[in-house]
Design a protein around this motif. Structure first.
Motif, PDB file in Angstrom:
ATOM      1  N   VAL A 290       0.856  -1.191   0.000  1.00 36.48           N
ATOM      2  CA  VAL A 290       0.000   0.000   0.000  1.00 36.48           C
ATOM      3  C   VAL A 290       0.885   1.231   0.000  1.00 36.48           C
ATOM      4  O   VAL A 290       1.842   1.309   0.767  1.00 36.48           O
TER       5      VAL A 290
ATOM      6  N   VAL B  11      -2.732   0.163  -4.269  1.00 32.54           N
ATOM      7  CA  VAL B  11      -2.680  -1.121  -3.573  1.00 32.54           C
ATOM      8  C   VAL B  11      -2.184  -2.146  -4.585  1.00 32.54           C
ATOM      9  O   VAL B  11      -2.814  -2.346  -5.618  1.00 32.54           O
TER      10      VAL B  11
ATOM     11  N   ILE C 174      -8.446  -6.595  -1.226  1.00 32.87           N
ATOM     12  CA  ILE C 174      -8.642  -5.883   0.038  1.00 32.87           C
ATOM     13  C   ILE C 174      -9.825  -6.475   0.794  1.00 32.87           C
ATOM     14  O   ILE C 174     -10.909  -6.647   0.235  1.00 32.87           O
TER      15      ILE C 174
ATOM     16  N   LEU D 152      -4.556  -7.570   1.870  1.00 29.10           N
ATOM     17  CA  LEU D 152      -4.656  -6.455   2.798  1.00 29.10           C
ATOM     18  C   LEU D 152      -5.998  -6.522   3.509  1.00 29.10           C
ATOM     19  O   LEU D 152      -7.032  -6.702   2.857  1.00 29.10           O
TER      20      LEU D 152
ATOM     21  N   THR E 150      -0.389 -11.455   5.535  1.00 32.51           N
ATOM     22  CA  THR E 150      -1.397 -10.437   5.247  1.00 32.51           C
ATOM     23  C   THR E 150      -0.982  -9.097   5.850  1.00 32.51           C
ATOM     24  O   THR E 150      -0.538  -9.043   6.999  1.00 32.51           O
ATOM     25  N   ALA E 151      -1.122  -8.040   5.098  1.00 32.16           N
ATOM     26  CA  ALA E 151      -0.918  -6.688   5.618  1.00 32.16           C
ATOM     27  C   ALA E 151      -2.191  -6.260   6.333  1.00 32.16           C
ATOM     28  O   ALA E 151      -3.300  -6.499   5.847  1.00 32.16           O
TER      29      ALA E 151
END
Length: 328
Positions: free
Chosen positions: A6, A64, A79, A156, A186-187
């Motif tokens: 991101v 992203v 997302i 994300l 995972t962010a």
């Protein structure tokens, strides 16, 4: 080092000519957790909506995976969005709810059952799969809310106040879910009002006020810089202070916390005095102080220090809430 998943560059969002997101630069990498903290109206949810592709920036760029999430569907599919409100169907079971969200995520019928099972495993809710969501506790509903965001295996996940209104057991369960997501690469971007939650979860923190990021960085590094200065002081009272004692506490730089019998000070208060000397000075002014605790500053002090350095003005009521250990 890998390119951030991101990236925001000079992102601006305005409502009726008022900037609610004001030239924000921010980056987040895969497997990293960033906690976004700030008072009500700071712009946290608006910033998350920009990143989720729900809104388009008026200026600047949001990317992203290198793509514009507002314009590119593939970017939005990467997302997972977990709103503050419970966005589920109360009369459907857990499994039925997740099946609906899997379909909305574009998962084909053949893969749907597996996707639902995987999301329930990550969030540890498989035992509740046949229960209607409306009959679950608030903590379980929030875990189902998170599971619904995982249907497309997002890179994300954005969470807005994920533990609001839940008890300590449910909070720990939700934190465990986020830990498993992070460990899987995972962010995570989590907006929270809770300092303790942010300290437990975050690799990095960003403090937001009046639409701007006023300070951002690795939590450990920021705390180390702050702890090189004066310690924090906390006064425990034997009974609620009367007006004269309250005035003396405020003159000394203290403010009430979540309990009226504990008053806290910013790291600058009490400089030049050790705990015993400060206790004596307060008692001499009629403060019913039973003890003074001296400790290394935590995230709360870091937040207040950031706002002080950037001359961000809080409303009096908001400033009072900020000294209570969590921004409400």
């Amino acid at each position: 080092m890998a390119e951030p998943l991101v990236r925001l560059a000079g992102a601006v969002l305005a409502y009726r000519e008022r900037r609610v997101v004001d030239r924000v630069d921010l980056a987040l990498r895969a497997g990293e957790t960033l906690a976004l903290l700030g008072p009500n109206g700071a712009g946290k949810t608006s910033l998350m909506r920009l990143i989720a592709g729900r809104l388009a920036p008026g200026a600047g760029a949001v990317r992203v995976g290198g793509q514009d999430p507002f314009r590119v569907r593939a970017a939005r599919r990467a997302i997972g969005w977990v709103p503050q409100e419970i966005a589920l169907y109360p009369r459907l079971t857990v499994a039925e709810n997740l099946g609906v969200f899997a379909q909305l995520a574009g998962i084909g019928r053949r893969r749907r059952a597996q996707a639902v099972a995987e999301a329930m495993a990550v969030t540890d809710i498989a035992a509740m799969e046949a229960r209607p969501v409306g009959l679950l506790s608030g903590g379980y509903q929030r875990r189902v809310n998170i599971a619904a965001s995982l249907m497309g295996c997002p890179a994300l996940v954005l969470l807005d106040e994920p533990t609001q209104g839940v008890d300590l057991v449910a909070r720990a369960a939700i934190h465990a879910v986020l830990g498993r997501l992070r460990a899987g690469g995972t962010a995570i971007l989590v907006a929270t009002h809770d300092f303790a939650e942010a300290e437990r979860l975050a690799d990095r923190v960003a403090f937001m006020a009046q639409g701007r990021i006023v300070r951002e960085g690795a939590l450990a590094d920021l705390l180390a810089q702050l702890r090189a200065g004066a310690p924090e002081h906390e006064v425990a009272l034997s009974l609620p202070p009367g007006p004269p004692a309250e005035a003396a506490l405020r003159r000394a730089g203290f403010a009430p916390s979540q309990t009226p019998l504990v008053w806290r000070a910013a790291s600058r208060a009490g400089q030049g005095l050790d705990g015993a000397a400060l206790l004596g000075a307060l008692r001499a002014q009629g403060v019913p102080a039973s003890e003074v605790r001296v400790r290394a500053p935590g995230l709360e002090a870091l937040y207040l220090d950031a706002l002080h350095d950037d001359a961000v003005v809080l409303r009096p009521a908001e400033a009072l809430r900020l000294t209570g250990g969590a921004i409400r």
